[in-house]
Write a protein that holds these residues in place. Structure first.
Motif, PDB file in Angstrom:
ATOM      1  N   VAL B  99      56.928  34.636 -30.418  1.00  0.00           N
ATOM      2  CA  VAL B  99      56.949  33.606 -29.688  1.00  0.00           C
ATOM      3  C   VAL B  99      58.364  32.688 -29.939  1.00  0.00           C
ATOM      4  N   LEU B 100      58.873  32.467 -28.652  1.00  0.00           N
ATOM      5  CA  LEU B 100      60.186  31.578 -28.829  1.00  0.00           C
ATOM      6  C   LEU B 100      60.071  30.085 -29.222  1.00  0.00           C
ATOM      7  N   ASP B 101      59.425  29.927 -30.280  1.00  0.00           N
ATOM      8  CA  ASP B 101      59.148  28.459 -30.544  1.00  0.00           C
ATOM      9  C   ASP B 101      60.068  27.910 -31.859  1.00  0.00           C
ATOM     10  N   GLN B 102      60.925  28.709 -32.113  1.00  0.00           N
ATOM     11  CA  GLN B 102      61.919  28.289 -33.276  1.00  0.00           C
ATOM     12  C   GLN B 102      63.327  28.446 -32.982  1.00  0.00           C
ATOM     13  N   PRO B 103      64.046  27.412 -33.108  1.00  0.00           N
ATOM     14  CA  PRO B 103      65.438  27.502 -32.560  1.00  0.00           C
ATOM     15  C   PRO B 103      66.140  28.543 -33.173  1.00  0.00           C
ATOM     16  N   ALA B 126      58.702  27.748 -25.999  1.00  0.00           N
ATOM     17  CA  ALA B 126      57.538  27.261 -26.342  1.00  0.00           C
ATOM     18  C   ALA B 126      57.253  25.931 -26.214  1.00  0.00           C
ATOM     19  N   MET B 127      56.140  25.465 -25.389  1.00  0.00           N
ATOM     20  CA  MET B 127      56.178  24.021 -25.310  1.00  0.00           C
ATOM     21  C   MET B 127      55.080  23.440 -26.442  1.00  0.00           C
ATOM     22  N   LEU B 131      52.515  28.749 -29.266  1.00  0.00           N
ATOM     23  CA  LEU B 131      52.022  28.761 -27.864  1.00  0.00           C
ATOM     24  C   LEU B 131      50.386  28.502 -28.272  1.00  0.00           C
ATOM     25  N   GLU B 132      49.801  27.781 -29.234  1.00  0.00           N
ATOM     26  CA  GLU B 132      48.361  27.586 -29.422  1.00  0.00           C
ATOM     27  C   GLU B 132      47.689  26.552 -28.617  1.00  0.00           C
ATOM     28  N   GLY B 133      48.655  25.719 -28.185  1.00  0.00           N
ATOM     29  CA  GLY B 133      48.303  24.716 -27.000  1.00  0.00           C
ATOM     30  C   GLY B 133      47.800  23.417 -27.870  1.00  0.00           C
ATOM     31  N   ASP B 154      52.116  33.053 -20.206  1.00  0.00           N
ATOM     32  CA  ASP B 154      50.998  33.316 -19.813  1.00  0.00           C
ATOM     33  C   ASP B 154      49.934  33.110 -20.564  1.00  0.00           C
ATOM     34  N   SER B 155      50.208  32.408 -21.834  1.00  0.00           N
ATOM     35  CA  SER B 155      49.012  31.845 -22.928  1.00  0.00           C
ATOM     36  C   SER B 155      48.287  30.735 -22.164  1.00  0.00           C
ATOM     37  N   VAL B 156      47.268  30.590 -22.729  1.00  0.00           N
ATOM     38  CA  VAL B 156      46.271  29.586 -22.236  1.00  0.00           C
ATOM     39  C   VAL B 156      46.675  28.357 -22.505  1.00  0.00           C
ATOM     40  N   LEU B 157      46.534  27.602 -21.059  1.00  0.00           N
ATOM     41  CA  LEU B 157      47.134  26.088 -20.827  1.00  0.00           C
ATOM     42  C   LEU B 157      46.408  25.333 -22.248  1.00  0.00           C
ATOM     43  N   PRO B 158      47.040  24.241 -22.623  1.00  0.00           N
ATOM     44  CA  PRO B 158      46.403  23.366 -23.500  1.00  0.00           C
ATOM     45  C   PRO B 158      45.256  22.388 -22.453  1.00  0.00           C
TER      46      PRO B 158
END
Lengths: 316, 430
Positions: B99-103, B126-127, B131-133, B154-158
């Protein structure tokens, strides 16, 4: 193109009753009728499938359906191999396509497939060698065409015709492959009305587009019907987000003598089995004069013989 | 490289330019329109007679790896496919492996792609962490590493509480949030659009309300927080109507549609064809018409390919077990042209939906085909018929609803920073 038919319009696989021509459904019923005479004889075997090998591929457990297919195939003199795949190759990680390829290499002529996934028999039919025929013995919530045809056989046996009949199907339509196949078959054979009776939680969206009228009140839905088909309610669906309890379901939709009294006086009551007494049907109805539940099972063998022999190129 | 592109019909949606003209490129820029600059000596000449020269396509939704596979394995191949489709810039969603959550991961992706001299990559971070919300991702650091926006893919929205915080935090820094609207509790286990086809096939459905409910919640939160939102891959008429209304009310919202949803409906699934299992699902013909109408009145801002190649084995399964997704970068242009032909849309308007409009969403400044501008261009033959098959598709994903179909319109050259990175019939390297 309908993947069940060959270029000449003949039945190549039997996967769903939907989109089949009326002539083919009648051909199956007529052929089955001639086989019911065979099943009453002392020597019950005919040699139509001698030398052919039929594989019963049950990816989902079943005793009754598998047994009737086995009996039907044996009466046609076929060799039958039963494979219970849920405990076999698939649990070892073999892909469905590899399983099918291996069984094809064993010179199979016919696959009878039951699978928990809707469409799996279509997938198999698409990937088998041209000489192999596939019969759907129930896929997910999609279709169970031989069950539907034996139900049509039962209706014709008792009512002698389809036109003018009102048929009500009661129970869990959403999860019922039997109901879908029955609805298509009844409409193709030309009954005057197919009704479905259930709470909204057991009715799939747009079900009326399949050619049914929807009733939420069983007393209105059963009024003046000639045939009542009760569906089995799966145990895991008796309590939860679709229904509060089996007791409440029985009180509102369970078939009792009282509720049945609004139907025609010569109504027949059917059930694809196995029945849950006291959940969808009261014993007084299941064992009563209107019930044709046991003859249904007997006719199942003749209908399956008919489907197999027609697929193998023989019709009577 | 000094490059001349002669006799092409140059269409530039940004400047409204549409006429037959010669272009001259040098040092990565457009250095002459109509006439070459003084002392220009061509090292290569492309005869673009009967062809169209337009800005390079911008595709904001390109997954660079196969589902279940690390993107690294196929990055090069998918980028080659993208440039073969005329795409010069692309956005990649964060729901890849990893997942693109690390710089660091973002930097690595940008560097690796940069070294390939291919299409320019714009990562969408990743916001939320993994992406675990649950928790905010380090958006500022991710932005510094090169992310252009933030998303759940496309992961589940928080839940609405987290979503509100995401919007508040992002809008603090003027970051844009991209969301694919789908309410998990209404779509759980769904395989295809909930409707007549799903009922006939005995498949559990993904109801339209799963989308409209999510759109409504997102729009209300956007209004409340002032965040700028891009809604990804709308699939229903009612979602388009909600966005149309929100735009009138001044909510900062844009949206896109995937090219397959613009052309197909659930009826096309036929007898359980896994190539038609897509995310979002193909909905009714009415929805498809609603998406088309939305593009025309600009309620829908742009078209993307939603390129999601799926490994062969994962499509050779019963529909319910098969993976969702389709290869798309090489079909984006011809299918956009087909939509324009079917609807009688002028080419310049249609091309805006795959060039200037997505460019704006990526946060890039406007760019014209004019002297002094960076030369990212696509040259295509609008009449060229071709069949989608193993011979014509470079992507590792050999799966699309249009497999074995004839499409019209084919990219002949793709130019990035003034260099020809793709020439049709020359690219046999993969």
């Amino acid at each position: 193109m309908n993947p069940q038919l060959d270029k000449a319009g003949k039945l190549r696989h039997f996967l769903t009753t939907e989109f089949l021509p009326k002539e083919i459904l009648l051909q199956i019923l007529d052929t089955a009728e001639s086989f019911t005479r065979v099943t009453k004889r002392n020597v019950k075997k005919v040699p139509l499938l001698r030398g052919k090998t039929l594989f019963n591929l049950f990816f989902e457990a079943s005793t009754r359906t598998r047994t009737t297919f086995e009996i039907a195939a044996k009466r046609l003199s076929a060799d039958v191999v039963n494979i219970n795949i849920s405990t076999s190759a698939q649990s070892k990680g073999e892909s469905l396509l590899d399983t099918i390829a291996n069984l094809s290499a064993m010179h199979a002529d016919m696959f009878v497939v039951r699978h928990a996934r809707s469409g799996a028999p279509f997938f198999i039919a698409k990937h088998v060698a041209p000489h192999i025929h596939v019969i759907n013995a129930g896929d997910g919530s999609h279709a169970h065409p031989t069950q539907a045809l034996l139900d049509m056989y039962t209706i014709r046996h008792f009512k002698k015709k389809f036109d003018g009949l009102r048929v009500a199907i009661v129970g869990d339509i959403t999860n019922s492959r039997v109901a879908r196949s029955q609805i298509h078959a009844l409409n193709i054979l030309g009954v005057s009305e197919v009704r479905v009776i259930a709470p909204k939680t057991l009715l799939p969206v747009a079900i009326e587009r399949l050619g049914v009228s929807v009733f939420y009140d069983i007393r209105l839905g059963l009024k003046d019907v000639d045939v009542v088909i009760m569906l089995r309610l799966q145990r895991e669906r008796m309590r939860g987000i679709n229904l509060p309890s089996s007791q409440e379901f029985f009180n509102t939709y369970g078939l009792t003598i009282d509720k049945l009294s609004v139907a025609k006086h010569d109504v027949i009551v059917m059930h694809p089995g196995p029945i849950n007494r006291g959940v969808e049907i009261d014993s007084s109805v299941a064992d009563g004069n209107s019930s044709v539940i046991l003859p249904q099972v007997t006719f199942g063998i003749a209908v399956r013989m008919a489907v197999m022999s027609i697929l193998a190129g023989h019709s009577i | 490289m000094k490059l001349s592109i002669l006799n092409g019909r140059v269409i530039d949606p940004t400047s409204g330019f549409d006429r037959i003209e010669d272009l001259f490129l040098s040092d990565g820029m457009v250095s002459g329109v109509a006439s070459a600059p003084d002392g220009f000596v061509s090292e290569r000449v492309i005869d673009a007679s009967d062809k169209i020269v337009c800005p390079g396509l911008v595709d904001i939704a390109v997954r660079l790896g196969e589902s279940g596979e690390e993107y690294r394995a196929t990055l090069e191949r998918e980028l080659r496919a993208a440039v073969a489709g005329g795409i010069t810039s692309l956005g990649c969603p964060p729901d890849t492996t990893p997942v693109l959550d690390q710089p660091g991961l973002v930097t690595m992706l940008v560097d690796r792609a940069g070294a390939l001299n291919s299409a320019k990559i714009f990562p969408v971070g990743a916001m939320t962490q993994s992406l675990e919300g649950d928790y905010l991702a380090e958006m500022v650091a991710l932005k510094q590493a090169g992310c252009v926006a933030f998303s759940q893919g496309d992961s589940v929205l928080p839940n609405a509480g987290v979503l509100k915080r995401v919007m508040e935090y992002a809008s603090t820094f003027d970051f844009s949030i991209w969301l694919r609207p789908q309410e998990e509790f209404l779509s759980h286990n769904g395989v295809i659009h909930e409707g007549e086809v799903a009922t006939r096939l005995g498949l559990s459905g993904i109801p339209t309300i799963a989308e409209t409910m999510a759109v409504s919640i997102i729009l209300m939160l956007a209004k409340e927080t002032g965040a700028s939102i891009h809604l990804c891959r709308l699939s229903s008429l009612s979602a388009v109507e909600l966005v149309r209304l929100a735009k009138h009310e001044g909510v900062k919202v844009t949206c896109d549609v995937a090219i397959n949803n613009l052309h197909l409906s659930d009826i096309d699934i036929g007898f359980f064809d896994t190539n038609y299992r897509l995310t979002p699902p193909l909905r009714s013909t009415r929805d498809r018409e609603g998406l088309r109408a939305g593009l025309v009145d600009n309620s829908v801002d742009l078209i993307c390919s939603n390129h999601s190649p799926v490994k062969y084995d994962y499509k050779k399964l019963p529909l319910e077990e098969s993976y969702s997704g389709a290869s798309g970068v090489e079909m984006l242009l011809p299918l956009t042209l087909q939509w324009a032909r079917e609807e009688g849309i002028p080419l310049i308007v249609a091309l805006a939906k795959v060039t200037s409009a997505p460019r704006r969403i990526l946060g890039n400044s406007e760019r014209k085909i004019a002297v002094g501008e960076i030369a990212d261009l696509c040259i295509f033959d609008p009449e060229y018929p071709w069949i989608v098959n193993d011979n014509s598709i470079l992507s590792s994903g050999k799966n699309t609803p249009f497999w074995d179909s004839e499409l019209v319109g084919r990219v002949t050259h793709t130019i990035i920073d003034g260099e020809v990175v793709f020439t049709k019939d020359e690219d046999k390297s993969l």
